[in-house]
Design an enzyme around this catalytic site. Structure first.
Site, short mmCIF file in Angstrom:
data_model
loop_
_atom_site.label_atom_id
_atom_site.label_comp_id
_atom_site.label_asym_id
_atom_site.label_seq_id
_atom_site.Cartn_x
_atom_site.Cartn_y
_atom_site.Cartn_z
CD GLU A 182 78.56 56.93 -0.75
OE1 GLU A 182 77.43 56.75 -1.25
OE2 GLU A 182 79.23 57.95 -0.96
CB SER A 239 77.80 69.84 19.69
OG SER A 239 77.36 68.55 19.41
CG HIS A 285 81.72 71.13 8.71
ND1 HIS A 285 82.66 71.22 9.71
CD2 HIS A 285 80.52 71.07 9.34
CE1 HIS A 285 82.07 71.22 10.88
NE2 HIS A 285 80.77 71.13 10.69
CB SER A 286 79.36 67.42 8.71
OG SER A 286 78.30 68.31 8.39
#
Lengths: 353, 479
Positions: free
Chosen positions: B156, B242, B371-372
């Protein structure tokens, strides 16, 4: 009747006119560092049983065993990644690429893991790894075996990039690289492996170490500065002898280190001679010479009496045929001609040969 | 007499025999005139006609030709029949077969999935029930709830613009906490990015998470990385990186280091189904097997790699079957079953350490998350599908039913936990936001072990510029 010594005919003076090949220099450096620190280990294709694709790791398997001299499956990405991982956890790997052309298959591990980890982990993970192997052209090995990676690795913050020329360079810089807590890319040259150089007793000592980031002035001069690294140092020195006969005294700088680049030494030299020629075997665009030129223009513009000239390999994938290959890389005559141009002693830019 | 001589020297050549359906491995080559084969008596003996003589020839499966029970002259290389069943190739003995058949790409039945708890929280294993103590079970459960709550609020916060990026682990809480519980603090973790529960279990606080995500001065990361790229040397959790799957061969390297030190611990490396396509996956598994490295590879097969479903990712039966290709023992487990996860990871760890070899675990689950925060997965999958997995197969609900039935948990404790965690998460976020950003120095340090001269110069030059133009420099960066 003449008496001849029974032992080898080399004479040993205290100042040392011993000679040593670059191959032996690298081998002895590895041997000494492995003996001194049990965390140092060697990994790569053919480094063990085969004694090394270029015999740099000869004898190490017998001496240190398979745990510390690891023959790997054919996967650069695999063993580079494993090396990085082991360095994360405290070992000191020396990873051999059969040639740096193959390092491209592992380049993510070198750059995104090894180079950047200390920074990205905020100092929690340092990577004391050395990636070494032959770089640049050899002789008749074609485009995929001849590229110079100095500029590629030299542009990455977090890496140190070293380029030895002589046996003393090889010993001192490899030892420094292994002891360094940061990741080091160590670019050797296949054709230099067999070349013999005089080596001092000091350099033969096992504690010998050269500082990283300091260039060496191989030959002093006052008319023009020529920077070079690796095999080109030899060519530049020969060019200097030819130029001497024409009354041009050339100062030859052996870079020894591409990152960090010894800008101080280069600029000091240019301020003395006022002219600069850079020599490299790599491709011209975005090359080492471009960086040196920019540095000199930034710091010593007022001292230049002539524009900087860059000599580099031809802007083509390396051709195989011997005559074409010769034209694709700087030769001694190219260095001589460029030096004369910079001294306004010859007609401007003629075509090669 | 000529006939008799002929009988001793066979006139049956390998081609002829082969043409008649008899396997002939040419160790022994007999050259002669083709004979007429009357008929095959059995697969090992035939009748041939030679110059009107009928000879019974007994053939062995491989090569040697016997006539009348006597081995005929043949080349030196011919072996006795009993030795011709298999061959010592480099790499080991392999037996021969006369049946030509291709191994199928996948077996008729998929590898079954190990599970202990069913959807209603009933356990199929009494033994396992006694292995997990109340303390551990509740720590797992509250960890799952904490992870879920933290994910909700941080997600959020990104939507509100307070964070630049976030990535949740909805639906995969059991994999996170149950596997963490099965390990020891000395086991080194190389995660992918959907495993923050491992850190939570080991003591990384909500404040630590928040500090890293908000990139402030208090964070261990010195503001160097984007959110969710946590790392902790103390907790043996290597900083998240990453590029996918790079942690896999690195895990083998760490394991090699542990092996050389003869440590009583292993390495655990996580990956998703998508990462199994990377070259590094292949290199890592192959190497781990060759080096006998004590690594446990845990693949979270959650069905999706951003928008790529597993059916587009590979054609094999998931990831579990790939282990055998590298000589690695593998198991498929229900990733939404906390007890099964705990059991499997515990066993895998024991094998890896005691037998010094790698293990592959495929944990089946579903990526309830997008996913993100850069992804809206309703664009490529139905909301019904997401809702189904989120509710019916929630690992948290399933485990709660089990702990409640054991008498270890109640509604009262449930609502208390939720309230408490919510409060803590909110507090951590507020505190993190208020914290100062990392100081200017942190831009230059840690590139190398020691600050190089060029960066020293640049920092000095930068500070001089700031002094001359203070109004242009951001106020929230401490000098």
């Amino acid at each position: 009747m003449r008496l001849r010594p029974v032992v080898s005919s080399m004479r040993h003076y205290s100042s040392g006119t011993k000679e040593m090949t670059v191959r032996d220099a690298l081998n002895s450096a590895l041997d000494e560092e492995m003996a001194a620190d049990p965390n140092v280990f060697v990994m790569g294709e053919e480094v063990g049983e085969y004694q090394g694709a270029y015999k740099i790791t000869k004898g190490l398997l017998d001496k240190y065993g398979p745990e510390r001299v690891v023959d790997t499956p054919i996967t650069e990405a695999g063993f580079a990644g494993i090396g990085v991982g082991s360095a994360y956890h405290g070992l000191k790997p020396v990873i051999e690429f059969m040639t740096f052309n193959f390092s491209m298959q592992a380049i993510d591990h070198i750059i995104n893991s090894a180079a950047k980890s200390n920074y990205m982990s905020a100092g929690q993970i340092n990577v004391p790894i050395v990636f070494r192997g032959p770089n640049g052209p050899a002789a008749g090995v074609g485009a995929q075996h001849s590229q110079c990676y100095g500029a590629w690795y030299g542009s990455v913050p977090g890496l140190k990039v070293l380029v030895p020329y002589s046996s003393e360079d090889a010993r001192g810089l490899l030892k420094a690289a292994i002891r360094d807590p940061d990741p080091v890319v160590f670019l050797e040259n296949e054709l230099l492996y067999g070349e013999s150089f005089p080596i001092s007793d000091e350099a033969l000592d096992s504690s010998f170490c050269l500082p990283i980031g300091k260039a060496k002035i191989e030959r002093e001069g006052k008319d023009i500065t020529i920077t070079a690294f690796s095999k080109m140092v030899g060519y530049a020195l020969k060019a200097a002898e030819i130029l001497e006969k024409d009354g041009i005294s050339a100062e030859i700088i052996n870079l020894r280190s591409i990152r960090p680049l010894d800008r101080a030494t280069i600029n000091a030299s240019v301020r003395k001679t006022n002219r600069l020629v850079t020599v490299e075997e790599g491709f011209p665009q975005h090359g080492i010479g471009a960086e040196i030129c920019a540095s000199v223009v930034e710091d010593s513009f007022g001292y230049l009496d002539a524009p900087v000239e860059r000599i580099a390999g031809a802007d083509v994938p390396t051709p195989y045929a011997a005559n074409l290959e010769r034209m694709a890389f700087p030769q001694i005559e190219d260095i001589v001609r460029a030096a004369k141009r910079v001294c306004y002693r010859s007609v401007p830019l003629a075509a090669t040969a | 007499m000529a006939a008799a001589a002929n009988a001793m020297n066979p006139t049956v050549g390998p081609t002829t025999l082969h043409m008649h359906g008899l396997l002939f491995v040419p160790h022994c080559m007999h050259i002669g005139n083709p004979a007429t084969i009357l008929f095959a008596l059995t697969s090992t003996s035939i009748l041939i006609v030679v110059d009107s003589w009928v000879i019974r020839v007994v053939l062995w499966e491989c090569c040697c030709v016997y006539v009348h029970g006597e081995l005929l002259e043949n080349e030196d290389t011919c072996l006795k029949p009993s030795e011709c069943r298999d061959m010592d190739f480099p790499g080991g003995k392999i037996s021969f077969t006369t049946t030509k058949s291709f191994l199928p790409g996948s077996s008729e039945e998929r590898v079954p999935c190990y599970r202990v708890l069913d959807e209603e929280g009933y356990s199929s294993s009494n033994i396992l029930e006694h292995v997990i103590s109340k303390e551990v079970a509740l720590k797992i459960y509250s960890g799952m709830v904490t992870l879920q709550t933290m994910d909700k609020f941080f997600y959020e916060a990104q939507r509100q613009g307070r964070l630049s990026f976030y990535l949740t682990s909805f639906g995969e809480e059991a994999i996170n906490l149950a596997s963490a519980a099965a390990l020891s603090i000395d086991d080194v973790i190389l995660a992918q990015y959907r495993e923050p529960g491992m850190l939570l279990w080991r003591g990384f606080t909500l404040q630590d998470f928040a500090n890293q995500c908000f990139g402030n001065n208090a964070g261990h990361g010195k503001g160097r990385q984007m959110p969710i790229h946590y790392g902790s040397k103390n907790l043996n959790f290597i900083t998240i990186s990453s590029p996918l799957a790079t942690q896999l061969p690195q895990a083998v390297g760490v394991a090699y280091s542990l092996k050389m030190d003869k440590k009583d611990s292993c390495v655990v490396a996580y990956l998703g189904d998508g990462s199994s396509s990377e070259g590094d996956f292949h290199a890592a598994l192959n190497f781990a097997a060759v080096l006998d490295a004590p690594v446990v590879f845990i693949c979270r097969n959650n069905g999706w790699a951003i928008s790529t479903p597993v059916t587009d990712q590979f054609r094999s039966d998931g990831i579990v079957v790939k282990g055998q290709a590298y000589g690695i023992s593998s198991i498929r487990v229900d990733g939404n079953d906390a007890l099964a996860m705990y059991d499997v990871v515990r066993s895998a760890r024991e094998i890896a350490i005691n037998e010094q070899r790698p293990i592959l675990i495929e944990a089946m689950t579903y990526r309830v998350s997008h996913h993100s925060t850069s992804d809206d997965s309703t664009k490529y999958r139905s909301t019904d599908e997401i809702e189904y997995w989120k509710t019916i197969h929630s690992p948290i609900t399933r485990f709660r039913k089990w702990v409640e039935r054991k008498g270890w948990w109640s509604d009262k404790e449930e609502s208390e936990l939720h309230l408490d965690v919510k409060k803590q998460v909110k507090h951590a976020m507020d505190e993190a936001e208020k914290q100062e950003k990392p100081p200017l120095r942190d831009m230059f340090t840690d590139v190398y072990e020691d600050l190089p001269s060029n960066l020293v110069e640049q920092e000095t030059s930068l500070r001089e510029t700031i002094q001359r133009h203070p109004q242009d420099f951001p106020k929230d960066i401490p000098l």
